[in-house]
Design a protein around this motif. Structure first.
Motif, short mmCIF file in Angstrom:
data_model
loop_
_atom_site.label_atom_id
_atom_site.label_comp_id
_atom_site.label_asym_id
_atom_site.label_seq_id
_atom_site.Cartn_x
_atom_site.Cartn_y
_atom_site.Cartn_z
N SER A 79 0.81 -1.22 0.00
CA SER A 79 0.00 0.00 0.00
C SER A 79 0.85 1.28 0.00
CB SER A 79 -0.93 0.01 1.22
OG SER A 79 -0.18 0.15 2.42
N LEU A 80 2.17 1.14 0.19
CA LEU A 80 3.05 2.30 0.25
C LEU A 80 3.50 2.73 -1.14
CD1 LEU A 80 5.42 1.27 3.20
CD2 LEU A 80 3.39 2.72 3.32
N GLU A 81 3.84 4.00 -1.26
CA GLU A 81 4.43 4.48 -2.49
C GLU A 81 5.85 3.92 -2.60
OE1 GLU A 81 4.31 8.69 -2.34
OE2 GLU A 81 2.12 8.82 -2.31
N LYS A 82 6.45 3.98 -3.81
CA LYS A 82 7.74 3.36 -4.06
C LYS A 82 8.82 3.87 -3.10
CE LYS A 82 11.15 2.48 -7.70
NZ LYS A 82 11.53 2.70 -9.12
N LYS A 83 8.92 5.19 -2.94
CA LYS A 83 9.95 5.76 -2.09
C LYS A 83 9.70 5.40 -0.62
CE LYS A 83 11.87 9.72 -2.99
NZ LYS A 83 12.16 11.16 -3.17
N GLN A 84 8.43 5.43 -0.21
CA GLN A 84 8.09 5.06 1.16
C GLN A 84 8.47 3.62 1.45
OE1 GLN A 84 3.86 5.93 1.09
NE2 GLN A 84 4.17 7.79 2.30
N LYS B 139 6.09 9.48 9.53
CA LYS B 139 4.80 9.59 8.85
C LYS B 139 4.35 8.22 8.33
CE LYS B 139 2.50 12.20 5.13
NZ LYS B 139 2.11 11.10 4.25
N ILE B 140 5.28 7.47 7.74
CA ILE B 140 4.95 6.16 7.19
C ILE B 140 4.52 5.21 8.30
CG2 ILE B 140 5.86 4.13 5.99
CD1 ILE B 140 7.86 6.11 4.61
N LEU B 141 5.27 5.18 9.40
CA LEU B 141 4.95 4.29 10.51
C LEU B 141 3.60 4.63 11.12
CD1 LEU B 141 8.43 4.02 12.30
CD2 LEU B 141 7.31 2.30 10.88
N ARG B 142 3.31 5.94 11.22
CA ARG B 142 2.02 6.36 11.76
C ARG B 142 0.88 5.87 10.87
NH1 ARG B 142 3.12 11.23 12.09
NH2 ARG B 142 2.15 12.03 10.18
#
Length: 237
Positions: free
Chosen positions: A189-194, A228-231
C-alpha cells in the motif's frame, strides 16, 4: 516531550515516585486487558496483579526513543504476562465444594457398587448423598483426569516433546505467517519511495543517514518520512 515520557525517564533514573505515578496512571489500561481474560478460572484481582507486573516491566524496559506511544508498547507486555500466568498455572480450577463432593461421590459409588453388585445410577448416588443429580454429575466431571500440557506426546521412544511444545510451535508458525501476510499487504500500500525507506531501514538495518545519501535527500527528511509512514501503517492496522 510529553508528561508520560518525562515520568518514564525519571523512573529510569531511580525516581520511585515517578514509577508509582506511571503505574497509577495506567491502572485503567491494565483493567481493560484483564477483562479480556475473565471466565478463565482465575480471580480478576489475581489477573490484575499479574497484569500490573507486566505494566511495571513495560515501564522499566520502554525506550523513550521509540516512535510509539507508551500504551502501544505496554499492551502486549501486560497481555503476555497474563497469558504466561494462565499457561503456567495450567490446570483447570475446580471449586473446593465440588472437590469435596467428588470425594463423597467416589466413596458412595464404591459402597453402592458393593451392595448392589453393579454400577449405581446418578439417581441412586444423589439420593444417598441428598444432593441433586446435576451436582453429582458436576463432581464426577471435575474429577476426570485432565491431560497435562507437559505430558510426553512423542511417538515411540521419542517422549522428549510435550503437548505444549507442539501447541506453542504451531501457534508461533501461524503467527509468523500472519505477520508476514499483514506486513506484505502494508508494504504494497506504500508508495515506491516510502516502501524503499521502510525496507532499507528495517530489513537491511540501514541508518537514516545512509538512506538519505542513497535517495539524495537530507537525514531530517528521511526521519520525518519514516515517522509519517509508521504512523500511517499503524492506523491501517
Amino acid at each position: 516531550m510529553d508528561e508520560t515520557m518525562k515520568l518514564i525517564e525519571m523512573a529510569h533514573s531511580g525516581d520511585k515516585a515517578a514509577r508509582e505515578r506511571l503505574v497509577m496512571d495506567n491502572v485503567g489500561l491494565v483493567w481493560s486487558i484483564v477483562r479480556r481474560f475473565t471466565g478463565r478460572g482465575c480471580e480478576t484481582e489475581d489477573l490484575f496483579q499479574i497484569g500490573s507486573i507486566g505494566l511495571i516491566k513495560a515501564i522499566d524496559k520502554f525506550d523513550t526513543s521509540y516512535d510509539v506511544r507508551f500504551s502501544t508498547y505496554a499492551v502486549p507486555m501486560i497481555t503476555g504476562e497474563i497469558k504466561r500466568f494462565l499457561r503456567d498455572d495450567g490446570m483447570i480450577k475446580v471449586s473446593r465444594s465440588i472437590k469435596e463432593l467428588g470425594f463423597k461421590v467416589s466413596a458412595v459409588r464404591e459402597s453402592l457398587s458393593g451392595s448392589l453388585g453393579r454400577e449405581p445410577t446418578l439417581e441412586e448416588i444423589s439420593e444417598a448423598l441428598e444432593v441433586s443429580k446435576e451436582e453429582v454429575a458436576a463432581s464426577l466431571e471435575a474429577g476426570c483426569q485432565v491431560e497435562s500440557l507437559y505430558a510426553p506426546s512423542g511417538s515411540g521412544e521419542d517422549n522428549t516433546l510435550s503437548l505444549i511444545d507442539k501447541v506453542a510451535e504451531e501457534k508461533e508458525e501461524n503467527e509468523m505467517l500472519l505477520d508476514r501476510m499483514v506486513l506484505g499487504e502494508l508494504l504494497k500500500s506504500l508508495e515506491k519511495k516510502q516502501r524503499e525507506i521502510i525496507v532499507r531501514r528495517y530489513f537491511y538495518n540501514q541508518t537514516q543517514t545512509q538512506i538519505a545519501e542513497i535517495l539524495g535527500i537530507s537525514q531530517v527528511q528521511v526521519s520525518r518520512m519514516e515517522r509519517k509512514i509508521l504512523r500511517e501503517m499503524r492506523e491501517k492496522l
